[in-house]
Design an enzyme around this catalytic site. Structure first.
Site, short mmCIF file in Angstrom:
data_model
loop_
_atom_site.label_atom_id
_atom_site.label_comp_id
_atom_site.label_asym_id
_atom_site.label_seq_id
_atom_site.Cartn_x
_atom_site.Cartn_y
_atom_site.Cartn_z
CD GLU A 162 27.08 -6.32 31.30
OE1 GLU A 162 27.41 -5.99 30.14
OE2 GLU A 162 25.88 -6.42 31.65
CD GLU A 281 23.73 -3.39 34.11
OE1 GLU A 281 23.30 -3.88 33.02
OE2 GLU A 281 24.79 -2.76 34.19
#
Length: 465
Positions: A162, A281
């Site tokens: 991220e 995810e």
């Protein structure tokens, strides 16, 4: 309770792309040294059987890989210690798992700054010297090849986590991440070009901009990108009350458009068209303190996602397999709203079977026993029924306990009357034989697992039968 009868037609069938068991998420890698972590993962593997596992913290200091010392001449010497990594990866192999390796975060002695994330303080700054970073990555890969042989070449490598969020990559500096990616993929391919490398592992913040710019950077620099990764959460901005966070679930169709847009961007580059896209995810809430994770609402919603995520993604990794997890600290209690399929302090699965026997009896009376796979009650008010490669799921959404703080103590709302509806838990390939009446059975007796595990578990078992 309200009772309804549903007619299911085999004419509505379509192909079902199922990659649900390719990968599962975990907390940071160092947690794999805990016994309860291993016990929960073993339980999940026995009931589902994922093939890969992905988590954070490979290069964090608790794994102790990157080391420095002063020699007799006062010079700083670098060395690598793979003791803990070997223990973790060996335990994964015992359970039939390959790692999906996330390369991060930054070892403190190599970091250019002191910014950290989470309770366990993963450093999220770039390396102060990219030569040291490249050497670390290459030392890791050579060790994996030496210890695990050619099989290590099949372990996907993802660069960071991220970076489009400033908490996970200092300043969410896009150009600096692109440099990290370029340096990393070059280092990997220098060891062995058969290793597969991907990124950018972004989440939903400015995701279109980041994906477009990342693909353009790879295109302009002719990078040998092997796959693309991103994350997928479907929760509105939460309200925090006490220890817990509460938010709404977005319309799944609107959320799925994010993934379709990413797919379109990737395929707009001829050299990258059709590259695998891994969702490394996914869940509803992105916070490990959301009571929705432990409700039937979450199970039904996840089932809807599982029904179609395989149509555009090579894999989609549920975040996470268990609640031995410490992003916001050590959990105080079971059913605290954690991500996990299993819950802290309650390993073990005991499902009462009276509803299964009741429904199976109906099938037997019609002379069709063995052609319908039935499992349940999976949780209060939910029974799944399937035949062949298709599944049907029926359930009651019990909602969230109005006494919000009670979730932290593992209390549940009463299973009273509620509306019964058809959940889009699968693509119907063939319906049950005429005359089979599908009943909604209410039962309890589920211990040690969140509702998400039980639905996920039933899903995979039924599809595989």
């Amino acid at each position: 309770m309200t009772e309804r009868t549903y007619a299911l037609s085999p004419d509505c069938g379509e192909k079902f792309y199922n990659q649900a068991d390719y990968c599962i998420g975990t907390g940071r890698m160092g947690l794999a040294l805990h016994k309860e972590y291993y016990d929960q993962l073993k339980l999940v593997q026995e009931h589902i059987g994922f093939s890969h596992i992905r988590g954070h913290g490979l290069f964090c200091d608790d794994m102790a890989i990157y080391q420095e010392y002063k020699n007799a001449q006062g010079e700083t010497v670098t060395e690598y210690n793979f003791t803990y990594l070997d223990r973790v990866l060996d335990s994964y192999q015992e359970l039939g798992l390959r790692p999906f390796l996330e390369l991060g975060f930054m070892p403190e002695k190599m970091a250019s700054g002191d910014q950290t994330v989470f309770y366990w303080k993963g450093n999220t700054t770039p390396p102060k010297d990219y030569a040291q970073w490249r050497a670390l990555v290459q030392a890791l890969l050579r060790h994996l090849l030496e210890r695990y042989g050619q099989d290590a070449l099949a372990w996907p490598l993802e660069v960071w986590n991220e970076p489009n969020l400033p908490g996970f990559w200092k300043g969410a500096d896009k150009e600096e991440y692109f440099r990290l990616f370029s340096e990393t993929i070059a280092a990997v391919k220098e060891v062995d070009s058969r290793f597969t490398v991907g990124g950018p592992a972004i989440c939903g913040v400015k995701d279109v901009e980041w994906m477009q710019d990342f693909m353009e950077y790879c295109h302009q620099n002719s990078l040998p990108l092997d796959f693309v990764t991103r994350h997928f959460y479907t929760f509105d901005d939460p309200e925090f009350v006490g220890r817990y966070s509460y938010g709404g679930l977005r319309d799944p169709e609107i959320s799925l458009e994010e993934l379709r847009r990413s797919r379109e961007i990737i395929d707009s580059y001829p050299e990258y068209k059709g590259l695998p896209m891994h969702i490394t995810e996914f869940n509803t809430s992105y916070s490990p303190d959301s009571p929705v994770h432990d409700t039937t609402r979450n199970a039904a919603y996840i089932a809807r996602l599982l029904a179609c995520l395989g149509e555009m993604n090579e894999s989609y990794s549920y975040w996470t397999f268990g609640d031995v997890f410490e992003e916001k600290g050590v959990p105080f209690t079971p059913f605290h709203g954690g991500f996990g399929l299993g819950v802290v302090g309650a390993v073990g699965l005991a499902v009462q079977g009276h509803a299964v026997e009741h429904l199976a009896g109906q099938a037997e009376a019609l002379g069709r026993r063995g052609e319908i796979a039935i499992i349940g009650p999976l949780m209060r008010g939910l029974v799944a029924v399937g035949q062949g490669p298709g599944t049907f799921a029926f359930g009651r959404d019990l909602g969230v306990d109005p006494g919000r703080q009670d979730h932290g103590q593992g209390r549940w709302p009463a299973a009273g009357d509620g509306d019964v509806g058809l959940l889009a838990a699968g693509r119907v390939v063939q319906g049950p034989p005429p005359g089979v009446r599908l009943e909604i059975a209410d039962g309890s007796g589920v211990h040690g697992c969140s509702s998400s595990l039980l639905f996920f578990w039933s899903w995979v078992l039924l599809v595989k039968k």
